[in-house]
Scaffold this motif. Structure first.
Motif, PDB file in Angstrom:
ATOM      1  N   ALA A 126       0.839  -1.197   0.000  1.00 53.43           N
ATOM      2  CA  ALA A 126       0.000   0.000   0.000  1.00 53.43           C
ATOM      3  C   ALA A 126       0.874   1.247   0.000  1.00 53.43           C
ATOM      4  O   ALA A 126       1.982   1.245   0.529  1.00 53.43           O
ATOM      5  CB  ALA A 126      -0.918  -0.014   1.212  1.00 53.43           C
ATOM      6  N   GLN A 127       0.356   2.314  -0.600  1.00 55.45           N
ATOM      7  CA  GLN A 127       1.075   3.588  -0.669  1.00 55.45           C
ATOM      8  C   GLN A 127       0.308   4.637   0.126  1.00 55.45           C
ATOM      9  O   GLN A 127      -0.911   4.577   0.221  1.00 55.45           O
ATOM     10  CB  GLN A 127       1.131   4.110  -2.111  1.00 55.45           C
ATOM     11  N   GLN A 128       1.015   5.623   0.643  1.00 54.28           N
ATOM     12  CA  GLN A 128       0.416   6.796   1.280  1.00 54.28           C
ATOM     13  C   GLN A 128       0.729   7.993   0.391  1.00 54.28           C
ATOM     14  O   GLN A 128       1.895   8.295   0.135  1.00 54.28           O
ATOM     15  CB  GLN A 128       0.996   7.038   2.665  1.00 54.28           C
ATOM     16  N   LEU A 129      -0.298   8.679  -0.071  1.00 54.68           N
ATOM     17  CA  LEU A 129      -0.121   9.881  -0.886  1.00 54.68           C
ATOM     18  C   LEU A 129      -0.595  11.080  -0.084  1.00 54.68           C
ATOM     19  O   LEU A 129      -1.524  10.970   0.718  1.00 54.68           O
ATOM     20  CB  LEU A 129      -0.934   9.770  -2.178  1.00 54.68           C
ATOM     21  N   THR A 130       0.022  12.227  -0.307  1.00 51.09           N
ATOM     22  CA  THR A 130      -0.347  13.453   0.386  1.00 51.09           C
ATOM     23  C   THR A 130      -0.856  14.468  -0.623  1.00 51.09           C
ATOM     24  O   THR A 130      -0.181  14.773  -1.606  1.00 51.09           O
ATOM     25  CB  THR A 130       0.858  14.044   1.135  1.00 51.09           C
ATOM     26  N   ALA A 131      -2.053  14.999  -0.379  1.00 49.36           N
ATOM     27  CA  ALA A 131      -2.669  15.966  -1.285  1.00 49.36           C
ATOM     28  C   ALA A 131      -1.938  17.301  -1.229  1.00 49.36           C
ATOM     29  O   ALA A 131      -1.554  17.773  -0.162  1.00 49.36           O
ATOM     30  CB  ALA A 131      -4.132  16.155  -0.928  1.00 49.36           C
ATOM     31  N   ARG A 132      -1.756  17.871  -2.415  1.00 52.34           N
ATOM     32  CA  ARG A 132      -1.209  19.226  -2.536  1.00 52.34           C
ATOM     33  C   ARG A 132      -2.381  20.198  -2.696  1.00 52.34           C
ATOM     34  O   ARG A 132      -3.518  19.792  -2.899  1.00 52.34           O
ATOM     35  CB  ARG A 132      -0.304  19.318  -3.761  1.00 52.34           C
ATOM     36  N   LEU A 146     -10.741   4.620  -8.482  1.00 50.73           N
ATOM     37  CA  LEU A 146     -11.326   5.490  -7.465  1.00 50.73           C
ATOM     38  C   LEU A 146     -12.144   4.730  -6.423  1.00 50.73           C
ATOM     39  O   LEU A 146     -12.015   4.987  -5.222  1.00 50.73           O
ATOM     40  CB  LEU A 146     -12.210   6.562  -8.118  1.00 50.73           C
ATOM     41  N   THR A 147     -12.979   3.801  -6.858  1.00 47.58           N
ATOM     42  CA  THR A 147     -13.822   3.069  -5.921  1.00 47.58           C
ATOM     43  C   THR A 147     -12.994   2.302  -4.910  1.00 47.58           C
ATOM     44  O   THR A 147     -13.279   2.324  -3.700  1.00 47.58           O
ATOM     45  CB  THR A 147     -14.759   2.105  -6.680  1.00 47.58           C
ATOM     46  N   ARG A 148     -11.943   1.650  -5.372  1.00 45.60           N
ATOM     47  CA  ARG A 148     -11.074   0.870  -4.483  1.00 45.60           C
ATOM     48  C   ARG A 148     -10.386   1.783  -3.471  1.00 45.60           C
ATOM     49  O   ARG A 148     -10.271   1.456  -2.287  1.00 45.60           O
ATOM     50  CB  ARG A 148     -10.038   0.116  -5.329  1.00 45.60           C
ATOM     51  N   VAL A 149      -9.946   2.953  -3.917  1.00 45.66           N
ATOM     52  CA  VAL A 149      -9.271   3.898  -3.022  1.00 45.66           C
ATOM     53  C   VAL A 149     -10.270   4.491  -2.021  1.00 45.66           C
ATOM     54  O   VAL A 149      -9.964   4.615  -0.835  1.00 45.66           O
ATOM     55  CB  VAL A 149      -8.563   5.006  -3.836  1.00 45.66           C
ATOM     56  N   LEU A 150     -11.472   4.830  -2.481  1.00 46.78           N
ATOM     57  CA  LEU A 150     -12.485   5.360  -1.565  1.00 46.78           C
ATOM     58  C   LEU A 150     -12.879   4.326  -0.520  1.00 46.78           C
ATOM     59  O   LEU A 150     -13.113   4.675   0.639  1.00 46.78           O
ATOM     60  CB  LEU A 150     -13.707   5.841  -2.346  1.00 46.78           C
ATOM     61  N   ASP A 151     -12.960   3.062  -0.915  1.00 49.08           N
ATOM     62  CA  ASP A 151     -13.273   1.996   0.046  1.00 49.08           C
ATOM     63  C   ASP A 151     -12.188   1.863   1.118  1.00 49.08           C
ATOM     64  O   ASP A 151     -12.482   1.543   2.269  1.00 49.08           O
ATOM     65  CB  ASP A 151     -13.444   0.653  -0.669  1.00 49.08           C
ATOM     66  N   ALA A 152     -10.946   2.132   0.750  1.00 49.41           N
ATOM     67  CA  ALA A 152      -9.824   2.010   1.682  1.00 49.41           C
ATOM     68  C   ALA A 152      -9.664   3.244   2.570  1.00 49.41           C
ATOM     69  O   ALA A 152      -8.888   3.217   3.526  1.00 49.41           O
ATOM     70  CB  ALA A 152      -8.530   1.765   0.909  1.00 49.41           C
ATOM     71  N   ASN A 153     -10.391   4.315   2.252  1.00 46.34           N
ATOM     72  CA  ASN A 153     -10.273   5.578   2.995  1.00 46.34           C
ATOM     73  C   ASN A 153     -11.650   6.075   3.423  1.00 46.34           C
ATOM     74  O   ASN A 153     -12.199   7.004   2.819  1.00 46.34           O
ATOM     75  CB  ASN A 153      -9.592   6.638   2.113  1.00 46.34           C
ATOM     76  N   PRO A 154     -12.241   5.479   4.456  1.00 42.66           N
ATOM     77  CA  PRO A 154     -13.572   5.913   4.906  1.00 42.66           C
ATOM     78  C   PRO A 154     -13.584   7.407   5.234  1.00 42.66           C
ATOM     79  O   PRO A 154     -12.651   7.933   5.843  1.00 42.66           O
ATOM     80  CB  PRO A 154     -13.805   5.086   6.168  1.00 42.66           C
ATOM     81  N   GLY A 155     -14.626   8.094   4.772  1.00 44.77           N
ATOM     82  CA  GLY A 155     -14.768   9.521   5.040  1.00 44.77           C
ATOM     83  C   GLY A 155     -14.074  10.415   4.023  1.00 44.77           C
ATOM     84  O   GLY A 155     -14.267  11.630   4.045  1.00 44.77           O
ATOM     85  N   LEU A 156     -13.289   9.864   3.141  1.00 43.04           N
ATOM     86  CA  LEU A 156     -12.560  10.681   2.164  1.00 43.04           C
ATOM     87  C   LEU A 156     -13.521  11.420   1.233  1.00 43.04           C
ATOM     88  O   LEU A 156     -13.316  12.597   0.939  1.00 43.04           O
ATOM     89  CB  LEU A 156     -11.597   9.809   1.353  1.00 43.04           C
ATOM     90  N   ALA A 157     -14.575  10.765   0.801  1.00 42.32           N
ATOM     91  CA  ALA A 157     -15.545  11.395  -0.102  1.00 42.32           C
ATOM     92  C   ALA A 157     -16.266  12.558   0.580  1.00 42.32           C
ATOM     93  O   ALA A 157     -16.712  13.492  -0.090  1.00 42.32           O
ATOM     94  CB  ALA A 157     -16.547  10.366  -0.597  1.00 42.32           C
ATOM     95  N   PRO A 161      -8.475  18.731   1.056  1.00 41.57           N
ATOM     96  CA  PRO A 161      -7.740  19.701   1.868  1.00 41.57           C
ATOM     97  C   PRO A 161      -6.228  19.432   1.788  1.00 41.57           C
ATOM     98  O   PRO A 161      -5.788  18.283   1.698  1.00 41.57           O
ATOM     99  CB  PRO A 161      -8.253  19.439   3.289  1.00 41.57           C
ATOM    100  N   LEU A 162      -5.464  20.501   1.801  1.00 36.49           N
ATOM    101  CA  LEU A 162      -4.008  20.414   1.752  1.00 36.49           C
ATOM    102  C   LEU A 162      -3.499  19.484   2.847  1.00 36.49           C
ATOM    103  O   LEU A 162      -3.902  19.584   4.007  1.00 36.49           O
ATOM    104  CB  LEU A 162      -3.406  21.810   1.951  1.00 36.49           C
ATOM    105  N   GLY A 163      -2.638  18.526   2.474  1.00 33.27           N
ATOM    106  CA  GLY A 163      -2.039  17.624   3.441  1.00 33.27           C
ATOM    107  C   GLY A 163      -2.845  16.375   3.742  1.00 33.27           C
ATOM    108  O   GLY A 163      -2.423  15.555   4.558  1.00 33.27           O
ATOM    109  N   THR A 164      -3.998  16.204   3.088  1.00 34.83           N
ATOM    110  CA  THR A 164      -4.814  15.006   3.316  1.00 34.83           C
ATOM    111  C   THR A 164      -4.020  13.768   2.913  1.00 34.83           C
ATOM    112  O   THR A 164      -3.457  13.707   1.827  1.00 34.83           O
ATOM    113  CB  THR A 164      -6.120  15.066   2.493  1.00 34.83           C
ATOM    114  N   LEU A 165      -3.962  12.788   3.806  1.00 33.79           N
ATOM    115  CA  LEU A 165      -3.296  11.525   3.497  1.00 33.79           C
ATOM    116  C   LEU A 165      -4.294  10.570   2.874  1.00 33.79           C
ATOM    117  O   LEU A 165      -5.401  10.390   3.393  1.00 33.79           O
ATOM    118  CB  LEU A 165      -2.708  10.900   4.756  1.00 33.79           C
TER     119      LEU A 165
END
Length: 74
Positions: free
Chosen positions: A4-10, A30-41, A48-52
């Motif tokens: 798994a990777q951690q990306l940081t939003a600019r 997108l669906t797979r990433v949204l499923d792995a990050n509850p609340g991201l949507a 937001p800047l710095g969102t992991l």
């Protein structure tokens, strides 16, 4: 299998832009990433800047890191 990777939003990043720029992933992921990050949507269109964002591991067959090039002329 990749890990798994951690990306940081600019500033001004949307999820699809972040995934394309930093992981080479297309909107199909997108669906797979949204499923792995509850609340991201719930954060809205622009992250937001710095969102992991956690990108779950993929098999080598689905994420090769190779982009197809279309050549119009020889």
């Amino acid at each position: 299998m990749a890990s798994a990777q951690q990306l940081t939003a600019r500033q001004g990043d949307t999820l699809d832009l972040l995934l394309w720029r930093d992981a080479g992933l297309v909107p199909d992921h997108l669906t797979r990433v949204l499923d792995a990050n509850p609340g991201l949507a719930d954060l809205g269109t622009t992250l937001p800047l710095g969102t992991l964002v956690t990108v779950p591991a993929t098999s080598a067959s689905t994420a090769t890191g190779v982009r197809t090039i279309t050549q119009l002329w020889d």
